[in-house]
Design an enzyme around this catalytic site. Structure first.
Site, PDB file in Angstrom:
ATOM      1  N   LYS A 125      -0.463  10.860   5.920  1.00 26.73           N
ATOM      2  CA  LYS A 125      -0.128   9.763   6.835  1.00 26.73           C
ATOM      3  C   LYS A 125       0.568   8.631   6.096  1.00 26.73           C
ATOM      4  CE  LYS A 125      -2.949   6.597   7.348  1.00 26.73           C
ATOM      5  NZ  LYS A 125      -4.155   5.754   7.517  1.00 26.73           N
ATOM      6  N   LYS A 164       0.831  -1.207   0.000  1.00 26.91           N
ATOM      7  CA  LYS A 164       0.000   0.000   0.000  1.00 26.91           C
ATOM      8  C   LYS A 164       0.868   1.261   0.000  1.00 26.91           C
ATOM      9  CE  LYS A 164      -3.426   2.882   0.326  1.00 26.91           C
ATOM     10  NZ  LYS A 164      -4.505   2.864   1.312  1.00 26.91           N
TER      11      LYS A 164
END
Length: 303
Positions: A241, A173
């Site tokens: 993030k 990811k």
């Protein structure tokens, strides 16, 4: 869902922007789904699709064969799993589809394994549209047996690929987010250069599509930038993030990612200003460092 296979009972913890359409797809596929969300009002619309709503994570998972978490970050995943712990049964499979650090995913795996609970980290890419359409790219880390068990459920949500043991889904990811964040930023730069050079940015985008610069990001987010539509989708705070987690993973692996460092700084510059805006708001960060320059003439659409 195969009529010969036993029906897996699913609990979904977290039904926000992504979790709600994912839970809806599982309900439409015929799975019994119990949902929990910190803000109950966000869960209630799914009752019309025959979801059972629980008031506590432990109550949601009590009868579940599979638990899916879709939460904001690793610290919230940890908190919710701790709350759910007393309800988790032996051999339950937890699939964390949130975006966390690799070290956090490995921690969850170890903690749950000690309780006799199985674990896969399976973060996704594709945004709200992908969640609604069931076309998410799903990057899974876990054992081959656990992935095989999860696969029929994940295929309702998108295209799952096992990329390695627990924690590796999060690495995949982060690789995805490096490409997404970097491409968003360079598309914004290209549109600004077109505008500054006197060309029509929309026409430039049309001209370069079909060449090597073509991408889903140029298609979808390039149009968002031209329209100044920064309603989310993926959010600035989530992209920031993920990029910061990528830099942490890079440092852990002993490598430096200079382009990622620059892109992360760009997103950080608007994090407090528009945290909930779509990630294509990297255009706003670029405009802040180019005073007086702006792509398009329409008003900003912001959450």
């Amino acid at each position: 869902m195969s009529s010969s296979a036993p029906i897996q009972r699913i609990a979904v913890l977290g039904v926000g922007l992504m979790g709600a359409p994912m839970a809806k797809r599982l309900l439409q596929a015929g799975y019994p789904v119990t949902i929990w969300n910190r803000t109950r009002a966000k869960a209630e619309p799914l009752a019309s699709w025959h979801a059972r709503i629980a008031d506590h994570p432990a109550d949601a998972v009590g009868e579940a064969d599979v638990v899916i978490t879709m939460l904001e970050d690793g610290s919230i995943v940890r908190s919710v799993l701790e709350q759910a712990a007393r309800g988790l049964q032996q051999d339950t499979l937890v699939i964390d589809m949130s975006s966390t650090r690799q070290s956090e995913a490995q921690e969850f795996h170890s903690t749950l394994a000690a309780q006799g609970v199985r674990f896969i980290d399976a973060p996704v890419s594709g945004g709200v549209l992908g969640a609604e359409a069931g076309t998410l790219a799903i990057m899974a880390g876990g054992s081959e047996d656990d992935f095989a068990r999860a696969r029929p459920i994940l295929e309702v949500l998108g295209r799952p690929t096992r990329v390695g043991p627990a924690g590796c889904g999060q690495i995949a990811k982060l690789c995805n987010q490096l490409i997404v964040g970097g491409t968003l930023s360079i598309v914004a730069e290209a549109l600004m250069l077109a505008e500054a050079g006197g060309a029509d940015p929309a026409a430039v985008r049309t001209a370069i599509r079909g060449g090597f610069a073509e991408s889903r990001i140029l298609d979808v987010h390039g149009q968002r930038m031209l329209e100044r539509n920064f309603l989310p989708g993926g959010q600035v705070k989530s992209q920031t993030k993920d990029l910061e987690n990528a830099l942490i993973a890079a440092a852990s692996g002993g490598v430096r990612l200079p382009v990622a460092e620059l892109v992360t700084a760009l997103y950080r510059s608007i994090l407090e200003l528009v945290p909930n805006a779509d990630q294509s708001a990297t255009l706003l960060a670029l405009e802040r460092i180019n005073a007086g320059k702006r792509v398009g003439t329409g008003p900003d659409q912001l959450p």
